[in-house]
Design a protein around this motif. Structure first.
Motif, PDB file in Angstrom:
ATOM      1  N   CYS A  28       0.855  -1.184   0.000  1.00 50.71           N
ATOM      2  CA  CYS A  28       0.000   0.000   0.000  1.00 50.71           C
ATOM      3  C   CYS A  28       0.894   1.238   0.000  1.00 50.71           C
ATOM      4  O   CYS A  28       1.854   1.329   0.765  1.00 50.71           O
TER       5      CYS A  28
ATOM      6  N   CYS B 166       0.292   2.958   3.774  1.00 53.52           N
ATOM      7  CA  CYS B 166       0.726   2.355   5.046  1.00 53.52           C
ATOM      8  C   CYS B 166       1.863   1.343   4.849  1.00 53.52           C
ATOM      9  O   CYS B 166       2.408   0.833   5.815  1.00 53.52           O
TER      10      CYS B 166
ATOM     11  N   CYS C   1      -7.247   3.206   3.577  1.00 52.83           N
ATOM     12  CA  CYS C   1      -6.176   4.197   3.388  1.00 52.83           C
ATOM     13  C   CYS C   1      -6.590   5.225   2.342  1.00 52.83           C
ATOM     14  O   CYS C   1      -6.276   6.409   2.472  1.00 52.83           O
TER      15      CYS C   1
HETATM   16 ZN   LIG Z   1      -2.741   0.871   3.482  1.00 59.27          ZN
END
Ligand SMILES: [Zn+2]
Ligand SMILES: [Zn+2]
Length: 212
Positions: free
Chosen positions: A125, A128, A151
């Motif tokens: 990701c 994150c 996110c």
């Molecule tokens: Zn994430």
């Protein structure tokens, strides 16, 4: 013993979870005491479908169609349904409206396996930096970054025009709204709830051990 407490995030709602992970033993083979060979093959093949999909989901029809593609021993569709139910109960898979995804537990405990198996396919990701399975992907072919749905929600909150954080191209996906109660900060009134739904944090993680 090589146990480690790992922090993970639900790809569904962004809640944080902790799991006690046995580092010496994180492969699918550890499931062997609970699942037969062809059931494990089904799980691996379902995992292939999920990881290889763009959004990190596989529909039940596609998984049921795996029934007669199993090499170890074919299954009837009814049997596949039963195995899928057990995988959901044991928290390896999650099911919602006929779509299957990898559970938070599965991603946390099998992170190494997933990274080894799907080296090039697995992306982190952009926000994150955890493995992103259930996610949105930038449609710019030379970019293609992924972001978890929670996110995405957090990153684009309050922005009028969503643009990819890496290449600045327009972000063409629906921007999900994560309600306050589901945000990454667990409310102090319910501190235990996230623990309950997460991977069992004891040394005997397989709930099915209690089956008999
Ligand atoms: Zn994430
Ligand atoms: Zn991009």
């Amino acid at each position: 013993m090589f146990m480690q407490i790992r922090k993970g995030m639900s790809e569904e709602d962004g809640q944080q979870y902790y799991a006690l992970v046995n580092l010496a033993d994180t492969e699918i083979t550890r499931m062997a005491s609970d699942y037969s060979d062809n059931e494990l093959e089904l799980f691996r093949k379902a995992m292939d479908l999920i990881v290889e999909s763009e959004n990190g989901m596989a529909c039940s029809t596609d998984i049921l169609n795996l029934a007669d593609k199993l090499q170890s021993k074919k299954m009837k569709k009814k049997e596949v349904e039963g195995v899928l139910q057990r995988l959901v109960v044991d928290k390896w898979l999650c099911e919602k409206n006929g779509e299957y995804t990898l559970s938070t537990r599965c991603i946390m405990e099998m992170e190494q396996y997933i990274r080894n198996m799907y080296q090039d396919l697995v992306k982190l990701c952009n926000i994150c930096h955890n493995i992103a399975i259930q996610s949105q992907m930038c449609e710019n072919p030379s970019c293609g970054i992924k972001m978890h749905v929670p996110c995405v929600a957090r990153y684009f909150r309050g922005r009028t025009e969503p643009h990819c954080p890496a290449c600045n191209e327009f972000w063409p996906h629906e921007i999900p709204v994560i309600s306050r109660s589901q945000s990454q900060i667990p409310s102090p009134s319910q501190p235990a709830s996230s623990k309950e739904n997460s991977a069992p944090s004891t040394k005997t993680p397989r709930s099915s051990r209690l089956r008999k």
